[in-house]
Design a protein around this motif. Sequence first.
Motif, PDB file in Angstrom:
ATOM      1  N   THR A  98      19.027 -38.247 -22.388  1.00 46.40           N
ATOM      2  CA  THR A  98      17.615 -37.913 -22.482  1.00 46.40           C
ATOM      3  C   THR A  98      17.345 -36.509 -22.987  1.00 46.40           C
ATOM      4  OG1 THR A  98      17.594 -37.259 -20.178  1.00 46.40           O
ATOM      5  CG2 THR A  98      16.981 -39.530 -20.659  1.00 46.40           C
ATOM      6  N   GLU A  99      18.327 -35.821 -23.531  1.00 45.02           N
ATOM      7  CA  GLU A  99      18.097 -34.486 -24.104  1.00 45.02           C
ATOM      8  C   GLU A  99      17.432 -33.554 -23.098  1.00 45.02           C
ATOM      9  OE1 GLU A  99      19.135 -33.520 -27.229  1.00 45.02           O
ATOM     10  OE2 GLU A  99      20.024 -35.508 -27.420  1.00 45.02           O
ATOM     11  N   ASN A 100      17.909 -33.566 -21.849  1.00 43.74           N
ATOM     12  CA  ASN A 100      17.434 -32.709 -20.757  1.00 43.74           C
ATOM     13  C   ASN A 100      16.071 -33.105 -20.208  1.00 43.74           C
ATOM     14  OD1 ASN A 100      19.791 -31.108 -20.773  1.00 43.74           O
ATOM     15  ND2 ASN A 100      18.984 -30.005 -22.534  1.00 43.74           N
ATOM     16  N   TYR A 101      15.541 -34.251 -20.568  1.00 44.01           N
ATOM     17  CA  TYR A 101      14.330 -34.756 -19.929  1.00 44.01           C
ATOM     18  C   TYR A 101      14.757 -35.448 -18.639  1.00 44.01           C
ATOM     19  CZ  TYR A 101      11.694 -34.101 -24.259  1.00 44.01           C
ATOM     20  OH  TYR A 101      11.077 -33.568 -25.357  1.00 44.01           O
ATOM     21  N   THR A 102      14.148 -35.095 -17.512  1.00 49.31           N
ATOM     22  CA  THR A 102      14.494 -35.756 -16.256  1.00 49.31           C
ATOM     23  C   THR A 102      13.491 -36.844 -15.897  1.00 49.31           C
ATOM     24  OG1 THR A 102      13.374 -34.013 -15.030  1.00 49.31           O
ATOM     25  CG2 THR A 102      15.754 -33.798 -15.302  1.00 49.31           C
ATOM     26  N   GLU A 103      12.249 -36.702 -16.357  1.00 46.26           N
ATOM     27  CA  GLU A 103      11.249 -37.734 -16.141  1.00 46.26           C
ATOM     28  C   GLU A 103      10.193 -37.629 -17.233  1.00 46.26           C
ATOM     29  OE1 GLU A 103       9.802 -38.911 -12.120  1.00 46.26           O
ATOM     30  OE2 GLU A 103       7.860 -38.269 -12.926  1.00 46.26           O
ATOM     31  N   ILE A 104       9.748 -38.788 -17.689  1.00 45.91           N
ATOM     32  CA  ILE A 104       8.696 -38.847 -18.699  1.00 45.91           C
ATOM     33  C   ILE A 104       7.656 -39.839 -18.188  1.00 45.91           C
ATOM     34  CG2 ILE A 104       8.124 -39.409 -21.092  1.00 45.91           C
ATOM     35  CD1 ILE A 104      11.140 -38.902 -21.740  1.00 45.91           C
ATOM     36  N   SER A 105       6.429 -39.362 -17.978  1.00 51.54           N
ATOM     37  CA  SER A 105       5.329 -40.231 -17.548  1.00 51.54           C
ATOM     38  C   SER A 105       4.412 -40.461 -18.734  1.00 51.54           C
ATOM     39  CB  SER A 105       4.543 -39.570 -16.413  1.00 51.54           C
ATOM     40  OG  SER A 105       5.375 -39.391 -15.293  1.00 51.54           O
ATOM     41  N   ILE A 106       4.067 -41.721 -18.966  1.00 54.58           N
ATOM     42  CA  ILE A 106       3.237 -42.091 -20.108  1.00 54.58           C
ATOM     43  C   ILE A 106       2.064 -42.902 -19.584  1.00 54.58           C
ATOM     44  CG2 ILE A 106       3.203 -43.299 -22.318  1.00 54.58           C
ATOM     45  CD1 ILE A 106       6.343 -42.976 -22.239  1.00 54.58           C
ATOM     46  N   SER A 107       0.853 -42.388 -19.826  1.00 55.77           N
ATOM     47  CA  SER A 107      -0.315 -43.050 -19.263  1.00 55.77           C
ATOM     48  C   SER A 107      -1.556 -42.729 -20.077  1.00 55.77           C
ATOM     49  CB  SER A 107      -0.522 -42.587 -17.815  1.00 55.77           C
ATOM     50  OG  SER A 107      -1.696 -43.122 -17.266  1.00 55.77           O
ATOM     51  N   ASN A 108      -2.196 -43.758 -20.606  1.00 54.08           N
ATOM     52  CA  ASN A 108      -3.514 -43.633 -21.203  1.00 54.08           C
ATOM     53  C   ASN A 108      -3.632 -42.527 -22.262  1.00 54.08           C
ATOM     54  OD1 ASN A 108      -6.083 -44.715 -21.328  1.00 54.08           O
ATOM     55  ND2 ASN A 108      -6.919 -43.181 -19.937  1.00 54.08           N
ATOM     56  N   GLY A 109      -2.625 -42.434 -23.129  1.00 56.21           N
ATOM     57  CA  GLY A 109      -2.672 -41.462 -24.219  1.00 56.21           C
ATOM     58  C   GLY A 109      -2.098 -40.094 -23.890  1.00 56.21           C
ATOM     59  N   LEU A 110      -1.588 -39.925 -22.691  1.00 59.24           N
ATOM     60  CA  LEU A 110      -1.004 -38.651 -22.269  1.00 59.24           C
ATOM     61  C   LEU A 110       0.449 -38.867 -21.880  1.00 59.24           C
ATOM     62  CD1 LEU A 110      -1.402 -35.636 -21.457  1.00 59.24           C
ATOM     63  CD2 LEU A 110      -2.020 -36.480 -19.175  1.00 59.24           C
ATOM     64  N   VAL A 111       1.299 -37.948 -22.309  1.00 59.80           N
ATOM     65  CA  VAL A 111       2.713 -37.974 -21.931  1.00 59.80           C
ATOM     66  C   VAL A 111       3.011 -36.666 -21.218  1.00 59.80           C
ATOM     67  CG1 VAL A 111       5.093 -38.068 -22.779  1.00 59.80           C
ATOM     68  CG2 VAL A 111       3.314 -39.439 -23.899  1.00 59.80           C
ATOM     69  N   ILE A 112       3.571 -36.758 -20.030  1.00 60.20           N
ATOM     70  CA  ILE A 112       4.005 -35.574 -19.309  1.00 60.20           C
ATOM     71  C   ILE A 112       5.522 -35.672 -19.208  1.00 60.20           C
ATOM     72  CG2 ILE A 112       3.902 -34.249 -17.174  1.00 60.20           C
ATOM     73  CD1 ILE A 112       1.070 -35.331 -16.792  1.00 60.20           C
ATOM     74  N   ALA A 113       6.187 -34.759 -19.887  1.00 59.59           N
ATOM     75  CA  ALA A 113       7.644 -34.780 -19.958  1.00 59.59           C
ATOM     76  C   ALA A 113       8.204 -33.589 -19.206  1.00 59.59           C
ATOM     77  CB  ALA A 113       8.088 -34.752 -21.422  1.00 59.59           C
ATOM     78  N   ASN A 114       9.065 -33.861 -18.249  1.00 60.98           N
ATOM     79  CA  ASN A 114       9.736 -32.807 -17.501  1.00 60.98           C
ATOM     80  C   ASN A 114      11.054 -32.518 -18.213  1.00 60.98           C
ATOM     81  OD1 ASN A 114      11.131 -31.201 -15.682  1.00 60.98           O
ATOM     82  ND2 ASN A 114      10.399 -32.317 -13.889  1.00 60.98           N
ATOM     83  N   LYS A 115      11.114 -31.376 -18.874  1.00 55.34           N
ATOM     84  CA  LYS A 115      12.309 -30.995 -19.632  1.00 55.34           C
ATOM     85  C   LYS A 115      12.807 -29.654 -19.111  1.00 55.34           C
ATOM     86  CE  LYS A 115      14.223 -30.426 -24.213  1.00 55.34           C
ATOM     87  NZ  LYS A 115      14.026 -30.545 -25.641  1.00 55.34           N
ATOM     88  N   ASN A 116      14.032 -29.667 -18.620  1.00 54.60           N
ATOM     89  CA  ASN A 116      14.640 -28.455 -18.061  1.00 54.60           C
ATOM     90  C   ASN A 116      13.762 -27.829 -16.981  1.00 54.60           C
ATOM     91  OD1 ASN A 116      16.918 -28.569 -19.763  1.00 54.60           O
ATOM     92  ND2 ASN A 116      15.763 -27.589 -21.406  1.00 54.60           N
ATOM     93  N   GLY A 117      13.097 -28.660 -16.187  1.00 58.29           N
ATOM     94  CA  GLY A 117      12.260 -28.161 -15.102  1.00 58.29           C
ATOM     95  C   GLY A 117      10.878 -27.706 -15.529  1.00 58.29           C
ATOM     96  N   GLN A 118      10.558 -27.781 -16.802  1.00 58.02           N
ATOM     97  CA  GLN A 118       9.232 -27.383 -17.283  1.00 58.02           C
ATOM     98  C   GLN A 118       8.470 -28.626 -17.744  1.00 58.02           C
ATOM     99  OE1 GLN A 118       9.826 -24.481 -20.366  1.00 58.02           O
ATOM    100  NE2 GLN A 118      10.092 -22.822 -18.891  1.00 58.02           N
ATOM    101  N   LEU A 119       7.204 -28.697 -17.339  1.00 57.84           N
ATOM    102  CA  LEU A 119       6.370 -29.826 -17.742  1.00 57.84           C
ATOM    103  C   LEU A 119       5.759 -29.574 -19.108  1.00 57.84           C
ATOM    104  CD1 LEU A 119       4.497 -30.710 -14.435  1.00 57.84           C
ATOM    105  CD2 LEU A 119       6.544 -31.760 -15.403  1.00 57.84           C
ATOM    106  N   ARG A 120       5.913 -30.546 -19.990  1.00 57.65           N
ATOM    107  CA  ARG A 120       5.299 -30.487 -21.313  1.00 57.65           C
ATOM    108  C   ARG A 120       4.274 -31.601 -21.388  1.00 57.65           C
ATOM    109  NH1 ARG A 120       9.173 -31.412 -25.709  1.00 57.65           N
ATOM    110  NH2 ARG A 120       7.492 -30.658 -26.991  1.00 57.65           N
TER     111      ARG A 120
END
Length: 154
Positions: A98-120
């Motif tokens: 996952t290229e350092n992504y630990t969780e990716i939430s996808i909902s209603n046009g928004l993606v919140i990606a936790n990468k290296n402990g930082q939310l994008r």
Amino acid sequence: MQRVHPLQSIFERAKHVVFSFAIVTILGCAVPTSGGERMQVEVDVFSGRPNPQWTLTPPEADQLIQRVQALPSESGEGDVKEGLGYRGLIVTKSGDRTENYTEISISNGLVIANKNGQLRRLVDQNRTLERWLFQTGKNRLENPLYQQIEQQIK
């Protein structure tokens, strides 16, 4: 002492070499790529019972990461959907695919990606990523549930 014809000995050796090569080839094909990492997709839909989930194949996981990395940043204050019913997809990992992504939430046009402990926060224009990822579960989810959610994310 029984004499063995020289050609018979060569054929026996060749047969063993071919057999050994076939076994090594078969076992080599069974080894998962990239160390066997797994990416789990969970459909965030139920309350009070486990959500359905499936594991992405290595090519699907690679494509997911490429798609996430291509998304533009989101600057607004939107949030993932809450409440009852379908809320989105949650991707978690076990391994390094996952290229350092630990969780990716996808909902209603928004993606919140936790990468290296930082939310994008990223924009999923027209829910393209969400629809693509959801369709990877088509033959892995119960058909009535799949059809119901598919109608909601069109």
